[in-house]
Design a protein around this motif. Structure first.
Motif, mmCIF file in Angstrom:
data_model
loop_
_atom_site.group_PDB
_atom_site.id
_atom_site.type_symbol
_atom_site.label_atom_id
_atom_site.label_comp_id
_atom_site.label_asym_id
_atom_site.label_seq_id
_atom_site.Cartn_x
_atom_site.Cartn_y
_atom_site.Cartn_z
ATOM 1 N N PRO A 88 97.291 61.187 32.295
ATOM 2 C CA PRO A 88 98.541 61.066 33.055
ATOM 3 C C PRO A 88 99.700 60.595 32.180
ATOM 4 N N ALA A 89 100.877 61.131 32.437
ATOM 5 C CA ALA A 89 102.049 60.851 31.607
ATOM 6 C C ALA A 89 102.379 59.366 31.547
ATOM 7 N N GLN A 90 102.135 58.642 32.653
ATOM 8 C CA GLN A 90 102.504 57.225 32.702
ATOM 9 C C GLN A 90 101.432 56.314 32.117
ATOM 10 N N ALA A 91 100.299 56.873 31.713
ATOM 11 C CA ALA A 91 99.181 56.056 31.235
ATOM 12 C C ALA A 91 99.374 55.622 29.783
ATOM 13 N N LEU A 92 98.728 54.524 29.434
ATOM 14 C CA LEU A 92 98.676 54.044 28.061
ATOM 15 C C LEU A 92 97.309 54.378 27.480
ATOM 16 N N VAL A 93 97.282 54.850 26.237
ATOM 17 C CA VAL A 93 96.025 55.069 25.525
ATOM 18 C C VAL A 93 95.857 53.950 24.506
ATOM 19 N N LEU A 94 94.718 53.263 24.577
ATOM 20 C CA LEU A 94 94.392 52.200 23.626
ATOM 21 C C LEU A 94 93.149 52.634 22.857
ATOM 22 N N SER A 95 93.291 52.807 21.553
ATOM 23 C CA SER A 95 92.178 53.289 20.737
ATOM 24 C C SER A 95 91.639 52.186 19.842
ATOM 25 N N ILE A 96 90.297 52.047 19.826
ATOM 26 C CA ILE A 96 89.647 51.154 18.878
ATOM 27 C C ILE A 96 88.806 51.962 17.891
ATOM 28 N N VAL A 97 89.116 53.251 17.782
ATOM 29 C CA VAL A 97 88.386 54.140 16.874
ATOM 30 C C VAL A 97 88.851 53.869 15.444
ATOM 31 N N ALA A 98 87.957 53.408 14.596
ATOM 32 C CA ALA A 98 88.318 53.040 13.226
ATOM 33 C C ALA A 98 88.856 54.245 12.468
ATOM 34 N N GLY A 99 90.009 54.055 11.834
ATOM 35 C CA GLY A 99 90.576 55.072 10.966
ATOM 36 C C GLY A 99 91.471 56.085 11.635
ATOM 37 N N ALA A 100 91.429 56.188 12.955
ATOM 38 C CA ALA A 100 92.224 57.198 13.662
ATOM 39 C C ALA A 100 93.663 56.719 13.810
ATOM 40 N N SER A 101 94.596 57.435 13.192
ATOM 41 C CA SER A 101 95.998 57.037 13.212
ATOM 42 C C SER A 101 96.642 57.326 14.559
ATOM 43 N N ILE A 102 97.774 56.696 14.794
ATOM 44 C CA ILE A 102 98.538 56.953 16.017
ATOM 45 C C ILE A 102 98.943 58.421 16.077
ATOM 46 N N GLN A 103 99.352 58.986 14.947
ATOM 47 C CA GLN A 103 99.757 60.387 14.920
ATOM 48 C C GLN A 103 98.602 61.302 15.301
ATOM 49 N N THR A 104 97.411 61.043 14.752
ATOM 50 C CA THR A 104 96.239 61.848 15.080
ATOM 51 C C THR A 104 95.913 61.769 16.560
ATOM 52 N N LEU A 105 95.955 60.570 17.119
ATOM 53 C CA LEU A 105 95.662 60.383 18.537
ATOM 54 C C LEU A 105 96.717 61.048 19.412
ATOM 55 N N SER A 106 97.975 60.896 19.038
ATOM 56 C CA SER A 106 99.061 61.466 19.823
ATOM 57 C C SER A 106 98.997 62.984 19.843
ATOM 58 N N GLU A 107 98.764 63.584 18.673
ATOM 59 C CA GLU A 107 98.675 65.043 18.603
ATOM 60 C C GLU A 107 97.395 65.556 19.247
ATOM 61 N N GLY A 108 96.289 64.838 19.043
ATOM 62 C CA GLY A 108 95.013 65.288 19.575
ATOM 63 C C GLY A 108 94.928 65.202 21.081
ATOM 64 N N LEU A 109 95.677 64.258 21.674
ATOM 65 C CA LEU A 109 95.635 64.064 23.124
ATOM 66 C C LEU A 109 96.868 64.610 23.826
ATOM 67 N N ALA A 110 97.874 65.043 23.042
ATOM 68 C CA ALA A 110 99.164 65.469 23.603
ATOM 69 C C ALA A 110 99.751 64.353 24.463
ATOM 70 N N HIS A 111 99.804 63.161 23.872
ATOM 71 C CA HIS A 111 100.259 61.968 24.584
ATOM 72 C C HIS A 111 101.013 61.077 23.591
ATOM 73 N N THR A 112 102.031 60.381 24.064
ATOM 74 C CA THR A 112 102.875 59.609 23.132
ATOM 75 C C THR A 112 102.671 58.099 23.193
ATOM 76 N N ALA A 113 102.252 57.568 24.332
ATOM 77 C CA ALA A 113 102.101 56.114 24.488
ATOM 78 C C ALA A 113 100.736 55.697 23.965
ATOM 79 N N ILE A 114 100.692 55.259 22.698
ATOM 80 C CA ILE A 114 99.433 54.965 22.020
ATOM 81 C C ILE A 114 99.446 53.553 21.439
ATOM 82 N N VAL A 115 98.384 52.812 21.678
ATOM 83 C CA VAL A 115 98.127 51.542 20.980
ATOM 84 C C VAL A 115 96.883 51.737 20.130
ATOM 85 N N ARG A 116 96.992 51.387 18.853
ATOM 86 C CA ARG A 116 95.840 51.458 17.951
ATOM 87 C C ARG A 116 95.407 50.040 17.620
#
Length: 281
Positions: A88-116
């Protein structure tokens, strides 16, 4: 306000997050959705905590306010392909995946609100420390939600520079391994001198725990504390002389730097894009 939280990857750290969320009363059990491929694991977590188990990641994130990515780095790209465009557009994604950059997560999920975030093993008992950062589109409210979740795992430190997470991986993320190796060496030395292993373990464990608590309470530099317990010509002075002569400090520093370089290498592999296919003709 009892946010709906979806956990993708209900492994050991995922379970630690569930425990933290419930112990800190961040949300209710029925608002925690744990998605993973093993049905038995989901049912186990449901029985223990009352959360909602699922095996369909897309279904799990449909109503989420927060999506926590806790999968192994090796399967991250596969998981992101399945979730891309479904968060969902209003959701926050919080990643604890070691090594995965914000850019990788944002592009891979098509989402902009990312916490690493980079937690460590003691987070599983609420005594960890997590270094974290956020993308520019994360709102103040989302920042506060992320901080609450990470505080449930122990202490947290926010860093503006994403590169500091690779440093944290080498220092605090891998740090417990150094401590455990140090403990193991001390215990083995005690057994070599003649202590029963159980006695050696008790002596070493309490010595390390007490030393850390003493340092935190006194609040002075470790070098000063070391000097306080090192009498001229005494046993501590003799032991420290051999440690320095053996290169203890240098070996530890080099080990941490090696872990940092390895973290950068793993990140390059994880964050690299597949080569574009070239058409014929």
């Amino acid at each position: 306000m009892n946010p709906k939280i979806t956990l993708i990857g209900p492994g050991a750290m995922g379970e630690a997050i569930i425990v933290g969320l419930l112990s800190k009363q961040i949300t209710l059990p029925e608002f925690i959705f744990a998605s993973g491929p093993i049905v038995e694991r989901g049912e186990e977590l449901k029985a223990k905590y009352g959360i909602v188990p699922l095996t369909d990641n897309v279904q799990a994130v449909q109503q989420a306010d927060l999506v926590i990515m806790a999968v192994k780095p090796q399967i991250l790209k596969k998981v992101m392909r399945g979730l891309k465009g479904h968060i969902p557009a209003q959701a926050l994604v919080l990643s604890i995946v070691a090594g995965a950059s914000i850019q990788t997560l944002s592009e891979g999920l098509a989402h902009t609100a990312i916490v690493r975030a980079m937690p460590n093993t003691p987070a599983q008992i609420g005594e960890g420390i997590t270094v974290w950062t956020a993308s520019p589109s994360v709102t103040p409210e989302q920042m506060e939600l992320a901080r609450q979740v990470l505080t449930a795992l122990g202490a947290e430190i926010y860093e503006e520079e994403e590169s500091h997470l690779d440093m944290a991986t080498a220092l605090s993320g891998t740090g417990p391994a150094y401590v455990f190796l140090f403990m193991e060496a001390l215990i083995d030395a005690g057994v070599h001198m003649g202590f029963a292993r159980k006695t050696a373990e008790q002596l070493v464990t309490q010595t390390i725990l007490g030393s850390v608590l003493y340092y935190k309470k006194i609040g002075i530099h470790p070098a000063q504390l070391r000097n306080q317990v090192t009498s001229p010509g005494g046993t501590s002075a003799e032991a420290l002389y051999y440690l320095e002569k053996a290169g203890f400090r240098t070996a530890l520093s080099r080990a941490i730097w090696a872990a940092y370089e390895r973290s950068l290498e793993l990140g390059k592999g994880l964050n690299s894009k597949p080569p574009e296919s070239k058409g014929e003709g």
